[in-house]
Design a protein around this motif. Structure first.
Motif, mmCIF file in Angstrom:
data_model
loop_
_atom_site.group_PDB
_atom_site.id
_atom_site.type_symbol
_atom_site.label_atom_id
_atom_site.label_comp_id
_atom_site.label_asym_id
_atom_site.label_seq_id
_atom_site.Cartn_x
_atom_site.Cartn_y
_atom_site.Cartn_z
ATOM 1 N N UNK A 30 -8.975 -2.068 -10.366
ATOM 2 C CA UNK A 30 -9.536 -1.679 -9.072
ATOM 3 C C UNK A 30 -8.623 -2.085 -7.920
ATOM 4 N N UNK A 31 -7.934 -3.207 -8.052
ATOM 5 C CA UNK A 31 -7.016 -3.657 -7.008
ATOM 6 C C UNK A 31 -5.868 -2.665 -6.841
ATOM 7 N N UNK A 32 -5.312 -2.225 -7.969
ATOM 8 C CA UNK A 32 -4.205 -1.268 -7.907
ATOM 9 C C UNK A 32 -4.687 0.077 -7.377
ATOM 10 N N UNK A 33 -5.859 0.508 -7.824
ATOM 11 C CA UNK A 33 -6.377 1.808 -7.409
ATOM 12 C C UNK A 33 -6.641 1.848 -5.911
ATOM 13 N N UNK A 34 -7.003 0.713 -5.332
ATOM 14 C CA UNK A 34 -7.328 0.670 -3.901
ATOM 15 C C UNK A 34 -6.093 0.788 -3.013
ATOM 16 N N UNK A 35 -4.900 0.591 -3.583
ATOM 17 C CA UNK A 35 -3.688 0.569 -2.756
ATOM 18 C C UNK A 35 -2.820 1.813 -2.884
ATOM 19 N N UNK A 36 -3.194 2.715 -3.783
ATOM 20 C CA UNK A 36 -2.371 3.912 -3.979
ATOM 21 C C UNK A 36 -3.252 5.152 -3.955
ATOM 22 N N UNK A 37 -2.593 6.284 -3.741
ATOM 23 C CA UNK A 37 -3.347 7.535 -3.705
ATOM 24 C C UNK A 37 -3.728 7.990 -5.105
ATOM 25 N N UNK A 73 6.544 4.890 -7.987
ATOM 26 C CA UNK A 73 6.862 3.530 -8.427
ATOM 27 C C UNK A 73 6.159 3.242 -9.744
ATOM 28 N N UNK A 74 6.571 2.137 -10.387
ATOM 29 C CA UNK A 74 5.934 1.667 -11.618
ATOM 30 C C UNK A 74 5.816 0.154 -11.554
ATOM 31 N N UNK A 76 0.833 -1.200 0.000
ATOM 32 C CA UNK A 76 0.000 0.000 0.000
ATOM 33 C C UNK A 76 0.870 1.252 0.000
ATOM 34 N N UNK A 77 0.455 2.224 -0.803
ATOM 35 C CA UNK A 77 1.107 3.538 -0.842
ATOM 36 C C UNK A 77 0.022 4.590 -0.652
ATOM 37 N N UNK A 78 -0.391 4.842 0.604
ATOM 38 C CA UNK A 78 -1.514 5.753 0.855
ATOM 39 C C UNK A 78 -1.309 7.146 0.289
#
Length: 550
Positions: free
Chosen positions: A286-293, A342-343, A261-263
């Motif tokens: 959606x999984x990626x979007x939920x873990x980053x700002x 990150x990428x 996670x990267x809040x």
């Protein structure tokens, strides 16, 4: 002069080591320095050519190979062999045949020249000529395992799997350390619906060639297709190995995301593989979007409008080709963009979030066409049957339209063309043959207008297609699809119901090789759908239908 030659050869040794470690960019610099010191040394120009070829600089590679040929020792076929391989890589198959034939004439009995020539013939669809060549070579050199390997591969092309297995096993008998034979044997056994034996062959091949990125990736597709997700996702990352034939070189310097996670972080997901794969990878958005700002997502320019409408919380950017020699993708746009933390490559999101088929999202993300879909009073089915990239090997996975009689003669169906490319003659011939009308959407570019094509597909009850972009677009919208598949689809993960796209069903041809059986199954599904329609409205083949309104 002798001193400069010694220094050059030391440089060549160092550069070759860099090439072996998958660093052609660094090797190129060393080769260039050696060329300035010793411009007349064959190994220097030969190395320069190999490095430029590995970096995707085809024109530079041809020039360097030509120069190397001028400096080649008498009777040394290495440059001819390398030029043949370069021509194969550039899809210049006729030229490849010429180079390999010249190498064979320069060194009669050369196994490398004979096998190279056979593979170049394969590229031209001349499998029978390749068989004749290899059989003649084996009469003179029956103990050469490489010749048996090549013959087994050609037989696999012809889908003569029994003989392919025999020849590849003979190659392994002669040389138990022949990893190429073991890897090809694994593919043949999988095509024969013998997954346990194929697994053993892959294990043998991987033990012999643990650093072979192409072999590891092929094993990944096999493992995923048989439900072995642990090993499948592990080896799926082999495509990121610099030595992988399809490795994408990026002019990009960002640390790689590990899924944490990267809040407060900003993540860039970079595009890879073909447009159909890009559509598939959106399953994890959606999984990626939920873990980053903040999430940025690179995509094919043709998908930009469709993706922006479908996922408004994500920043989509079209991928760009690089102007920097040796790189495939460029990122000049980053100069005007905010800083990224990150990428990650889009395909690698699956290795993070799709490790258990029982824990897939109940409602996967869907693409939203530009228009609302109005129900039709008549059953509407879209069809696609081929690819714009045609050759004898690829055609094994496609059913010619003149063999669709069991399907297209079903009454009370409105058939809709979804096949891109120059197919008007094929459509017209099928219409005459089966006394049917196939609707063409006037003015729609089915290849490049994904927005318009998505809207067309959204108004259909069913899509029938091979393993091409059309089936992936239908699945991403939520339209039921029947997929004409030569082999089990890797992303079905060995499940009876595709966990990524439950509305997508693969109908597999091998091992019996009978497309008529496949088309009869499709016809039965269409007939059943037509029968259910009166009672269930817009019923799906899978027994349910997702909403597709924008």
């Amino acid at each position: 002069m002798k001193q400069s030659g010694k220094l050059a050869r030391k440089s060549v040794q160092r550069a070759n080591g860099l090439m072996a470690r998958g660093r052609p960019d660094q090797a190129l610099q060393v080769f260039e320095q050696a060329r300035r010191t010793a411009p007349g040394v064959f190994e220097v120009h030969f190395g320069l050519a190999r490095a430029r070829q590995a970096l995707g600089d085809a024109a530079g590679a041809v020039d360097a190979f030509t120069t190397a040929l001028d400096h080649a020792p008498d009777g040394d076929p290495r440059t001819l062999l390398a030029l043949g391989q370069l021509a194969r890589d550039l899809k210049a198959s006729e030229q490849a045949v010429g180079f390999f034939r010249a190498a064979a004439l320069a060194t009669p009995g050369s196994v490398d020249a004979q096998t190279g020539l056979a593979h170049a013939m394969r590229d031209l669809g001349r499998q029978e000529d390749a068989v004749e060549l290899l059989q003649s070579a084996l009469q003179l050199s029956p103990e050469e395992d490489a010749l048996w390997t090549a013959l087994g591969v050609v037989m696999a092309d012809l889908e003569d799997h029994a003989n392919a297995e025999t020849f590849l096993r003979e190659a392994l008998r002669l040389n138990p350390r022949n990893g190429a034979a073991a890897g090809n044997l694994a593919e043949v056994l999988f095509a024969m619906a013998r997954p346990d034996a194929a697994s053993q062959a892959y294990a043998q091949a991987l033990k012999l060639r643990p650093d072979d990125a192409a072999l590891r990736f092929n094993h990944a597709l096999f493992a995923l297709g048989t439900g072995d997700l642990a090993h499948g996702w592990r080896d799926y990352e082999a495509r990121l190995d610099r030595a992988f034939p399809g490795y994408v070189r990026r002019d990009l310097k960002l640390k790689r995301w590990d899924g944490r996670e990267m809040p407060a972080g900003r993540l860039l997901v970079v595009a890879e593989q073909g447009v159909g794969d890009e559509l598939h990878f959106l399953h994890c958005i959606d999984d990626a979007r939920a873990r980053v700002a903040e999430l940025w997502w690179e995509c094919d320019p043709r998908l930009l409008d469709l993706c922006q409408r479908s996922f408004p919380g994500v920043n989509f950017v079209p991928w760009q080709a690089s102007d920097v020699p040796g790189f495939h993708r460029g990122y000049a746009w980053l100069k005007e963009a905010p800083k990224f933390d990150a990428m990650i490559e889009a395909g690698s999101l699956q290795t993070l979030f799709r490790r258990d088929p029982l824990r897939f999202p109940a409602h996967p993300p869907r693409l939203k066409p530009a228009v609302n879909v109005e129900p039709s009073a008549r059953l509407r089915i879209g069809i696609s049957w081929t690819s714009i990239h045609r050759n004898r090997l690829r055609d094994r996975g496609y059913v010619p339209l003149d063999q669709w009689g069991d399907v297209l003669t079903i009454p009370d169906v409105e058939w809709v063309n979804l096949q891109y490319g120059a197919v008007e003659q094929e459509l017209a011939a099928a219409e005459r043959q089966f006394d049917v009308r196939v609707h063409r959407e006037s003015g729609l570019d089915l290849k490049d207008d994904f927005d318009g094509t998505a809207a067309l597909i959204a108004g259909l009850d069913l899509v029938i297609a091979p393993t091409n972009t059309v089936r992936q677009l239908a699945g991403s919208i939520g339209v039921p699809s029947l997929v004409l598949s030569r082999l089990p689809y890797e992303f079905a993960l060995g499940q009876a119901e595709n966990p990524f796209f439950p509305h997508m069903r693969d109908i597999v041809r091998l091992p019996d090789g009978n497309w008529q059986r496949v088309m009869a199954t499709v016809a039965a599904e269409v007939t059943a759908l037509r029968s259910r329609r009166g009672d269930q409205g817009r019923a799906s083949v899978a027994g349910g239908r997702a909403s597709r309104s924008a």
